[in-house]
Design an enzyme around this catalytic site. Structure first.
Site, PDB file in Angstrom:
ATOM      1  N   CYS A 284      23.967  29.795  32.601  1.00  0.00           N
ATOM      2  CA  CYS A 284      24.056  29.959  31.292  1.00  0.00           C
ATOM      3  C   CYS A 284      22.568  30.248  30.763  1.00  0.00           C
ATOM      4  O   CYS A 284      21.803  29.463  30.677  1.00  0.00           O
ATOM      5  CB  CYS A 284      24.734  28.770  30.256  1.00  0.00           C
ATOM      6  SG  CYS A 284      24.519  29.169  28.513  1.00  0.00           S
TER       7      CYS A 284
ATOM      8  N   LYS B 176      10.740   3.293   3.642  1.00  0.00           N
ATOM      9  CA  LYS B 176      10.732   4.741   3.359  1.00  0.00           C
ATOM     10  C   LYS B 176      11.727   4.790   1.960  1.00  0.00           C
ATOM     11  O   LYS B 176      12.759   4.320   1.921  1.00  0.00           O
ATOM     12  CB  LYS B 176      11.806   5.373   4.447  1.00  0.00           C
ATOM     13  CG  LYS B 176      10.747   5.227   5.649  1.00  0.00           C
ATOM     14  CD  LYS B 176       9.526   6.086   5.764  1.00  0.00           C
ATOM     15  CE  LYS B 176       8.992   6.239   7.157  1.00  0.00           C
ATOM     16  NZ  LYS B 176       9.199   7.420   7.821  1.00  0.00           N
TER      17      LYS B 176
ATOM     18  N   GLU C 117       0.819  -1.167  -0.038  1.00  0.00           N
ATOM     19  CA  GLU C 117      -0.043  -0.087   0.149  1.00  0.00           C
ATOM     20  C   GLU C 117       0.764   1.228  -0.050  1.00  0.00           C
ATOM     21  O   GLU C 117       1.978   1.125   0.604  1.00  0.00           O
ATOM     22  CB  GLU C 117      -0.723   0.003   1.310  1.00  0.00           C
ATOM     23  CG  GLU C 117      -1.689  -0.966   1.216  1.00  0.00           C
ATOM     24  CD  GLU C 117      -2.710  -0.974   2.791  1.00  0.00           C
ATOM     25  OE1 GLU C 117      -2.773  -0.066   3.473  1.00  0.00           O
ATOM     26  OE2 GLU C 117      -3.304  -1.963   3.078  1.00  0.00           O
TER      27      GLU C 117
ATOM     28  N   ASP D 204       1.133  10.354   3.179  1.00  0.00           N
ATOM     29  CA  ASP D 204       1.586  11.564   4.023  1.00  0.00           C
ATOM     30  C   ASP D 204       0.600  12.496   4.738  1.00  0.00           C
ATOM     31  O   ASP D 204       0.368  13.435   4.132  1.00  0.00           O
ATOM     32  CB  ASP D 204       2.635  12.277   3.373  1.00  0.00           C
ATOM     33  CG  ASP D 204       3.551  12.682   4.683  1.00  0.00           C
ATOM     34  OD1 ASP D 204       3.578  12.449   5.887  1.00  0.00           O
ATOM     35  OD2 ASP D 204       4.527  13.664   4.302  1.00  0.00           O
TER      36      ASP D 204
ATOM     37  N   CYS E 122      28.935  23.519  27.737  1.00  0.00           N
ATOM     38  CA  CYS E 122      29.142  24.671  28.532  1.00  0.00           C
ATOM     39  C   CYS E 122      29.077  24.408  30.109  1.00  0.00           C
ATOM     40  O   CYS E 122      27.926  23.708  30.277  1.00  0.00           O
ATOM     41  CB  CYS E 122      28.118  25.827  28.160  1.00  0.00           C
ATOM     42  SG  CYS E 122      27.975  27.167  29.379  1.00  0.00           S
TER      43      CYS E 122
ATOM     44  N   CYS F 172      27.175  32.510  27.076  1.00  0.00           N
ATOM     45  CA  CYS F 172      27.643  33.182  28.590  1.00  0.00           C
ATOM     46  C   CYS F 172      29.128  33.308  28.850  1.00  0.00           C
ATOM     47  O   CYS F 172      29.323  33.761  30.165  1.00  0.00           O
ATOM     48  CB  CYS F 172      26.994  32.153  29.699  1.00  0.00           C
ATOM     49  SG  CYS F 172      27.966  30.716  29.790  1.00  0.00           S
TER      50      CYS F 172
ATOM     51  N   CYS G 294      31.867  29.603  25.937  1.00  0.00           N
ATOM     52  CA  CYS G 294      30.415  29.503  25.364  1.00  0.00           C
ATOM     53  C   CYS G 294      30.075  30.804  24.834  1.00  0.00           C
ATOM     54  O   CYS G 294      30.119  32.048  25.180  1.00  0.00           O
ATOM     55  CB  CYS G 294      29.783  29.255  26.562  1.00  0.00           C
ATOM     56  SG  CYS G 294      27.760  29.465  26.420  1.00  0.00           S
TER      57      CYS G 294
ATOM     58  N   LYS H  36       2.212   4.731   1.331  1.00  0.00           N
ATOM     59  CA  LYS H  36       2.101   5.291   2.568  1.00  0.00           C
ATOM     60  C   LYS H  36       1.734   6.747   2.370  1.00  0.00           C
ATOM     61  O   LYS H  36       2.614   7.614   2.153  1.00  0.00           O
ATOM     62  CB  LYS H  36       3.333   4.992   3.318  1.00  0.00           C
ATOM     63  CG  LYS H  36       3.409   5.628   4.981  1.00  0.00           C
ATOM     64  CD  LYS H  36       4.588   4.982   5.684  1.00  0.00           C
ATOM     65  CE  LYS H  36       4.692   5.408   7.168  1.00  0.00           C
ATOM     66  NZ  LYS H  36       4.625   6.674   7.575  1.00  0.00           N
TER      67      LYS H  36
ATOM     68  N   TYR I 209      -7.585   2.358   5.391  1.00  0.00           N
ATOM     69  CA  TYR I 209      -6.617   1.306   5.016  1.00  0.00           C
ATOM     70  C   TYR I 209      -6.650   0.105   5.968  1.00  0.00           C
ATOM     71  O   TYR I 209      -5.823  -0.847   6.029  1.00  0.00           O
ATOM     72  CB  TYR I 209      -5.067   1.723   5.070  1.00  0.00           C
ATOM     73  CG  TYR I 209      -4.572   2.534   6.419  1.00  0.00           C
ATOM     74  CD1 TYR I 209      -4.281   1.911   7.594  1.00  0.00           C
ATOM     75  CD2 TYR I 209      -4.236   3.920   6.248  1.00  0.00           C
ATOM     76  CE1 TYR I 209      -4.083   2.678   8.825  1.00  0.00           C
ATOM     77  CE2 TYR I 209      -3.796   4.710   7.327  1.00  0.00           C
ATOM     78  CZ  TYR I 209      -3.873   3.999   8.608  1.00  0.00           C
ATOM     79  OH  TYR I 209      -3.305   4.668   9.694  1.00  0.00           O
TER      80      TYR I 209
HETATM   81  S1  IVH Z   1      -1.030   0.882   8.613  1.00  0.00           S
HETATM   82  C1  IVH Z   1      -1.000  -1.178  12.728  1.00  0.00           C
HETATM   83  N1  IVH Z   1      -1.184   1.839   6.251  1.00  0.00           N
HETATM   84  O1  IVH Z   1       1.852   5.503   8.766  1.00  0.00           O
HETATM   85  C2  IVH Z   1      -0.768  -0.483  11.227  1.00  0.00           C
HETATM   86  N2  IVH Z   1      -0.328   3.263   7.914  1.00  0.00           N
HETATM   87  O2  IVH Z   1       4.032   5.031  10.583  1.00  0.00           O
HETATM   88  C3  IVH Z   1      -0.762   0.899  11.227  1.00  0.00           C
HETATM   89  N3  IVH Z   1       0.125   5.409   7.081  1.00  0.00           N
HETATM   90  O3  IVH Z   1       0.075   6.095  11.955  1.00  0.00           O
HETATM   91  C4  IVH Z   1      -0.789   1.721  10.367  1.00  0.00           C
HETATM   92  N4  IVH Z   1      -0.551   5.148   5.017  1.00  0.00           N
HETATM   93  O4  IVH Z   1      -0.565   7.411   9.874  1.00  0.00           O
HETATM   94  C5  IVH Z   1      -0.914   2.085   7.611  1.00  0.00           C
HETATM   95  N5  IVH Z   1      -1.298   2.441   3.880  1.00  0.00           N
HETATM   96  C6  IVH Z   1      -1.011   2.734   5.139  1.00  0.00           C
HETATM   97  C7  IVH Z   1      -0.754   4.028   5.821  1.00  0.00           C
HETATM   98  C8  IVH Z   1      -0.188   4.180   7.058  1.00  0.00           C
HETATM   99  C9  IVH Z   1       0.082   6.008   5.851  1.00  0.00           C
HETATM  100  C10 IVH Z   1       0.619   6.077   8.394  1.00  0.00           C
HETATM  101  C11 IVH Z   1      -0.432   5.983   9.656  1.00  0.00           C
HETATM  102  C12 IVH Z   1       0.394   5.279  10.751  1.00  0.00           C
HETATM  103  C13 IVH Z   1       1.879   5.601  10.290  1.00  0.00           C
HETATM  104  C14 IVH Z   1       2.660   4.546  10.537  1.00  0.00           C
END
Ligand code: IVH
Length: 670
Positions: free
Chosen positions: A430, A312, A115, A119, A424, A409, A406, A117, A224
């Protein structure tokens, strides 16, 4: 028209609008033009304003935003909203795959759901008999804020589901890139600060007290996961997403199921390439084990499930010039060099400063003032200098030399053997250290004084109103009113928040004192063990070191702090000013080894409990080493059935799961 007919017409329009909404957001396949939707909405708004008694909780007219609230109520989650462990490379993902296979068994055919992720920020939504009736932010994972009125304005959140069921779902609220850009154009035109990025914009919008403002921000959501539910027939995560979509929720169409890591990784690569053209921001990719039975078997750590991981994307790298290197002084006197940069856009925000951590790192990376350098955001959040671009040097660059005094100070600096940090030595005098200590004292995890952030602390400090944390409790209205940007209302709120903080449980005070090496966990363990500040003060070194999670260094630091005349005087002052010195939270339960009916067992709670709340029952089970999950399956060990237990009870009976009444549960606990 008679009132009966008007009521009928209103219901008819609502049903049509719910259906059109469903087609548009859940199915992505509208059957009528927008103008028809708007016409019906106007007709309904008119009926409801002429006949307010005909309004309903799930009427689509709530999208425009109801009455403002004065503050957001805190709400405990039924099950904690966990975070995810991170993977930063394909190797990390392969490691994750290995761990999963080792745990589930060599012959299992594991499937993964991939899925995006998103933001934004995580949200829990609750439906009763199919009607949207509560919505809470993730908060710290156990407790969030009720932002229900704002959530109701988000068009992609269904107000009424296709089935009249009770269900909790979880998802991510976000601001699409186009709305983000438009909001920032509007904000600049109105002389307001632009939002730093889509996530901040979404979070800021959901925290508006006036839902009419949130309604204008064009927020969106992807669901999700299932939360608390009775859909125990479900076997797989992808199936549950399908069911959620059929119920009316907007799920992400780029979600895919894979039977091997190679295909999954190729897909991640493809999404990475497509990232710039997506209409919303993503900060990675989430991989989840598809089979719910395997998810249960894998379980979770205290923070994150073991059946999922967030990949990531590698951080975006840009080039900028280092104009100068500045030193900032932290709460413990540590000097942190920061590069002052020619402002540059990176991963969604403009960056003008980047941390250089310490002297050794500047040397190791060979960074000079005047260099062009590669900049990125570590973990997509903290800007850092990666390396200088030596080929672009002109000869005008020069070495950074750490001063001997420092800069704040003028006191001596010291660097202890074996440490990378230079500090310091003037810890109590300070100004920079004192100011940072004050900021720490009022911060969210410590005394949590609402409305007292860095800016206000600096203002109070530079105006000479506070020198120590005790001075906070002596602030007077007439002095505060003389400060810039301090009206009567904000002064009252501030004093009220400071007053409230006096009642905090002991662990917040311990953390706030800023004792070296004592973080949130250490403070809690000390408060639980010693219960009062008086007891803690007379604790011997041996007693301190036998506190859970406490090592030599930490115990030594606490002991030294509590035997320092100045600290003791400060604690006396705080006590006299009315600051609570006692622990108010639950006592930790010590589990006797051997015969523990909870250890490693999977429990499900259902029905109404009379002697305690669900959350309390859950905490009791978990403190004894048991696990609590949301739905009954073959892996469930015990179902605790309260009054009016429904389908979970029948299910458990069918599966031959052990069933306890509330009375039996209490008896065993006792
Ligand atoms: S699953 C137990 N799925 O990522 C599983 N999280 O770092 C919990 N997030 O707090 C999360 N897209 O805010 C899941 N497809 C996705 C997501 C997702 C964004 C965020 C969510 C969570 C954070 C975890």
């Amino acid at each position: 028209m008679t009132i009966v007919n008007i009521k009928k017409r209103a219901n008819e329009i609502r049903t049509l609008l719910h259906q059109y909404n469903y087609e548009y957001y859940a199915l992505d396949n509208p059957s009528v033009p927008d103008a028809e939707f708007d016409r019906l909405m106007q007709e309904l708004i008119k009926i409801e304003s002429d006949y307010p008694e005909l309004r309903t909780e799930d009427s689509p007219t709530v999208r425009v935003g109801g009455a403002a609230v004065s503050k957001f109520e805190k709400v405990q989650h039924l099950n904690p909203m966990l975070s995810l462990s991170n993977a930063y490379s394909m190797e990390d993902l392969n490691e994750f795959d290995k761990r999963v296979r080792a745990e589930v068994g060599p012959d299992a055919e594991i499937e993964y759901v991939g899925e995006l992720k998103i933001d934004g920020l995580a949200i829990s939504l609750k439906y009763q008999s199919g009607v949207f009736h509560d919505g809470v932010t993730r908060g710290d994972g156990t407790e969030g804020e009720r932002v229900f009125e704002n959530l109701r304005t988000i068009k992609s959140i269904p107000l009424r589901l296709k089935q009249p069921i009770d269900i909790e779902v979880r998802g991510e609220v976000f601001m699409p890139k186009s709305s983000f850009e438009k909001s920032n154009v509007d904000r600049l035109a109105n002389g307001e600060e632009p939002f730093a990025n889509c996530r901040n914009a979404a979070a800021g919008s959901l925290r508006q007290l006036d839902p009419k403002i949130a309604a204008k921000r064009n927020l969106d959501i992807f669901i999700y996961a299932l939360g608390e539910n009775d859909l125990s027939y479900l076997q797989n995560h992808d199936e549950s997403l399908q069911v959620l979509n059929e119920l009316g929720f907007k799920t992400n169409s780029l979600t895919k199921t894979f039977s091997n890591m190679e295909n999954l990784q190729a897909y991640i690569q493809q999404i990475h390439e497509d990232r710039p053209s997506l209409p919303y921001e993503i900060d990675g990719f989430v991989v989840k084990v598809n089979q719910l039975g395997y998810q249960q078997k894998l379980g979770m750590t205290s923070k994150a499930p073991k059946w999922a991981i967030a990949y990531k994307f590698p951080a975006e790298e840009v080039v900028s010039k280092i104009l100068d290197i500045e030193l900032t002084i932290g709460r413990t006197g540590q000097l942190t060099p920061t590069a002052i940069l020619e402002p540059v856009q990176v991963a969604g925000t403009t960056v003008g400063r980047a941390t250089l951590h310490n002297e050794d790192i500047i040397k190791a990376k060979g960074i000079k003032i005047g260099d062009y350098a590669v900049i990125r955001k570590a973990g997509d959040i903290i800007p850092e200098v990666v390396r200088p671009i030596v080929e672009r040097r002109t000869g005008e660059e020069f070495e950074f030399v750490l001063p001997t005094e420092c800069p704040e100070c003028g006191s001596d600096l010291e660097r202890l053997d074996g440490e990378v940090a230079t500090r310091c030595i003037n810890h109590t005098g300070c100004p920079a250290q004192v100011r940072e200590g004050l900021i720490h004292f009022v911060s969210r995890d410590a005394m949590n004084v609402d409305g007292l952030g860095e800016k206000v602390v600096n203002q109070l400090f530079s105006n000479g109103l506070i020198h120590t944390v005790a001075d906070l409790y002596r602030l007077r209205k007439e002095d505060l009113l003389k400060l810039d940007r301090m009206g009567a209302k904000s002064v009252d709120n501030l004093l009220q928040a400071i007053e409230v903080s006096k009642q905090n449980s002991l662990e917040r005070l311990i953390l706030g004192l800023g004792i070296r090496h004592i973080g949130k966990n250490g403070a809690k363990k000390l408060a639980q063990k010693f219960e009062t500040m008086e007891q803690l003060k007379i604790a011997t070194f041996d007693e301190l070191i036998t506190t859970e999670d406490m090592g030599d260094k930490t115990a030594d630091s606490v002991y030294t702090f509590l035997h320092h005349t100045e600290s003791l005087a400060l604690l006396d002052e705080l006590a006299q000013l009315g600051v609570n010195m006692k622990y108010k939270g639950p006592k930790p339960v010590v589990v006797a080894a051997g015969d523990n009916p909870f250890a490693e067992k999977i429990f499900v709670l259902t029905g109404t409990l009379h002697q305690m709340k669900r959350n309390e029952a859950k905490a009791l089970i978990e403190s004894r080493g048991g696990k609590v999950t949301g739905s009954v399956s073959a892996n469930t060990d015990v179902l605790i059935a309260g009054e009016k237990a429904g389908s979970k009870l029948t299910n458990a009976q069918d599966l031959g799961v052990e069933i306890w009444s509330e009375e039996k549960f209490i008896e065993i606990i006792q």
